[in-house]
Design a protein around this motif. Structure first.
Motif, short mmCIF file in Angstrom:
data_model
loop_
_atom_site.label_atom_id
_atom_site.label_comp_id
_atom_site.label_asym_id
_atom_site.label_seq_id
_atom_site.Cartn_x
_atom_site.Cartn_y
_atom_site.Cartn_z
N VAL A 77 -6.66 -6.35 -18.48
CA VAL A 77 -8.02 -6.89 -18.44
C VAL A 77 -8.53 -7.08 -19.86
O VAL A 77 -8.04 -6.46 -20.80
CB VAL A 77 -8.98 -5.99 -17.64
CG1 VAL A 77 -8.56 -5.88 -16.19
CG2 VAL A 77 -9.10 -4.60 -18.28
N SER A 78 -9.52 -7.95 -19.99
CA SER A 78 -10.15 -8.15 -21.30
C SER A 78 -11.61 -8.47 -21.10
O SER A 78 -12.04 -8.91 -20.04
CB SER A 78 -9.47 -9.29 -22.06
OG SER A 78 -9.62 -10.51 -21.38
N ILE A 109 -0.87 -0.36 -3.98
CA ILE A 109 -0.82 -0.24 -5.43
C ILE A 109 -1.75 -1.24 -6.10
O ILE A 109 -2.48 -0.91 -7.04
CB ILE A 109 0.63 -0.38 -5.94
CG1 ILE A 109 1.46 0.77 -5.37
CG2 ILE A 109 0.69 -0.41 -7.46
CD1 ILE A 109 2.95 0.59 -5.50
N ALA A 110 -1.75 -2.47 -5.61
CA ALA A 110 -2.63 -3.50 -6.19
C ALA A 110 -4.09 -3.09 -6.06
O ALA A 110 -4.86 -3.23 -7.03
CB ALA A 110 -2.38 -4.85 -5.52
N SER A 111 -4.48 -2.59 -4.91
CA SER A 111 -5.87 -2.16 -4.71
C SER A 111 -6.24 -1.03 -5.66
O SER A 111 -7.33 -1.04 -6.24
CB SER A 111 -6.10 -1.72 -3.26
OG SER A 111 -5.95 -2.81 -2.39
N ALA A 112 -5.34 -0.06 -5.82
CA ALA A 112 -5.61 1.05 -6.72
C ALA A 112 -5.75 0.58 -8.16
O ALA A 112 -6.69 0.98 -8.87
CB ALA A 112 -4.51 2.11 -6.60
N LEU A 113 -4.85 -0.28 -8.61
CA LEU A 113 -4.94 -0.81 -9.98
C LEU A 113 -6.21 -1.64 -10.16
O LEU A 113 -6.92 -1.50 -11.17
CB LEU A 113 -3.72 -1.69 -10.29
CG LEU A 113 -2.49 -0.99 -10.84
CD1 LEU A 113 -1.31 -1.95 -10.86
CD2 LEU A 113 -2.74 -0.43 -12.22
N TYR A 114 -6.50 -2.49 -9.18
CA TYR A 114 -7.68 -3.36 -9.26
C TYR A 114 -8.95 -2.50 -9.37
O TYR A 114 -9.81 -2.78 -10.21
CB TYR A 114 -7.74 -4.27 -8.03
CG TYR A 114 -9.04 -5.00 -7.89
CD1 TYR A 114 -9.30 -6.13 -8.67
CD2 TYR A 114 -10.03 -4.56 -7.03
CE1 TYR A 114 -10.51 -6.80 -8.56
CE2 TYR A 114 -11.23 -5.22 -6.92
CZ TYR A 114 -11.48 -6.34 -7.68
OH TYR A 114 -12.68 -6.98 -7.58
N ASN A 115 -9.08 -1.49 -8.52
CA ASN A 115 -10.29 -0.66 -8.54
C ASN A 115 -10.49 0.02 -9.89
O ASN A 115 -11.61 0.08 -10.41
CB ASN A 115 -10.25 0.37 -7.40
CG ASN A 115 -10.41 -0.28 -6.05
OD1 ASN A 115 -11.01 -1.35 -5.90
ND2 ASN A 115 -9.85 0.35 -5.03
N GLU A 116 -9.41 0.53 -10.47
CA GLU A 116 -9.52 1.16 -11.79
C GLU A 116 -9.83 0.12 -12.87
O GLU A 116 -10.57 0.39 -13.81
CB GLU A 116 -8.23 1.91 -12.13
CG GLU A 116 -8.04 3.18 -11.32
CD GLU A 116 -9.19 4.17 -11.47
OE1 GLU A 116 -9.60 4.45 -12.62
OE2 GLU A 116 -9.69 4.66 -10.44
N ALA A 117 -9.28 -1.08 -12.73
CA ALA A 117 -9.54 -2.15 -13.70
C ALA A 117 -11.02 -2.55 -13.68
O ALA A 117 -11.61 -2.80 -14.73
CB ALA A 117 -8.65 -3.35 -13.42
N ILE A 118 -11.60 -2.62 -12.50
CA ILE A 118 -13.02 -2.97 -12.39
C ILE A 118 -13.88 -1.90 -13.06
O ILE A 118 -14.82 -2.22 -13.81
CB ILE A 118 -13.43 -3.19 -10.91
CG1 ILE A 118 -12.71 -4.43 -10.35
CG2 ILE A 118 -14.95 -3.31 -10.77
CD1 ILE A 118 -12.98 -5.73 -11.08
N LYS A 119 -13.56 -0.64 -12.85
CA LYS A 119 -14.28 0.44 -13.53
C LYS A 119 -14.18 0.29 -15.05
O LYS A 119 -15.16 0.44 -15.77
CB LYS A 119 -13.72 1.81 -13.12
CG LYS A 119 -14.02 2.22 -11.71
CD LYS A 119 -13.37 3.58 -11.43
CE LYS A 119 -13.37 3.92 -9.97
NZ LYS A 119 -12.61 5.16 -9.67
#
Length: 160
Positions: A77-78, A109-119
């Motif tokens: 992310v950026s 896995i995608a959902s877990a990564l996505y949720n952390e990326a949004i945070k």
């Protein structure tokens, strides 16, 4: 499964994953009329250099999903602090790369990564997030729609 910031030790695996995903992209996501036909002789070198440059960038962050020492996927992310020339705009973060190895897909896995990326993007000051994907990539398209993304722009191509 653990979601964490990528480290220098992960860089080799991330580079290899990036190369494999570019090959998969060409095989599965492009239409028959696409001007992109194959990776050129320099592609692997360029892809790996790009991953290292992104890893070392001040405004980009890479998260990995790991289990038993194996990286199953990653998201980059950026928050480029985009300044509009003619519009007043809010902080827009971007999902630049989002890759899950084939054997680990459809396991949350995608959902877990996505949720952390949004945070992480919120911590970086983003109020919005954007992402681009190939419309032919049904899994990604469906994932983003379910996550609440709306189509904003479309690119058209035509063989002439």
């Amino acid at each position: 499964m653990k979601i964490r910031k990528a480290t220098k030790e992960d860089l080799g695996a991330l580079k290899e994953m990036a190369v494999e995903f570019e090959k998969e992209y060409l095989e599965t996501q492009l239409s028959e009329n696409s001007p992109y036909t194959s990776l050129n002789d320099q592609a692997e070198k360029i892809i790996k250099e790009s991953m290292e440059k992104n890893f070392n960038s001040e405004n980009k962050r890479i998260l990995v999903a790991e289990e038993n020492g194996e990286i199953m996927g990653h998201i980059m992310v950026s928050n480029d602090k985009i300044a509009g020339e003619i519009y007043n705009i809010k902080e827009i973060g971007s999902i630049n790369f989002f890759r899950i190895k084939k054997e680990f897909r459809n396991k949350g896995i995608a959902s877990a990564l996505y949720n952390e990326a949004i945070k992480l993007l919120k911590q970086m000051g983003a109020e919005y997030v954007s992402v681009m994907t190939c419309k032919k990539n049904k899994d990604a398209y469906s994932f983003y729609k379910k996550a609440g993304f709306e189509e904003y722009e479309m690119e058209f191509q035509k063989k002439i």
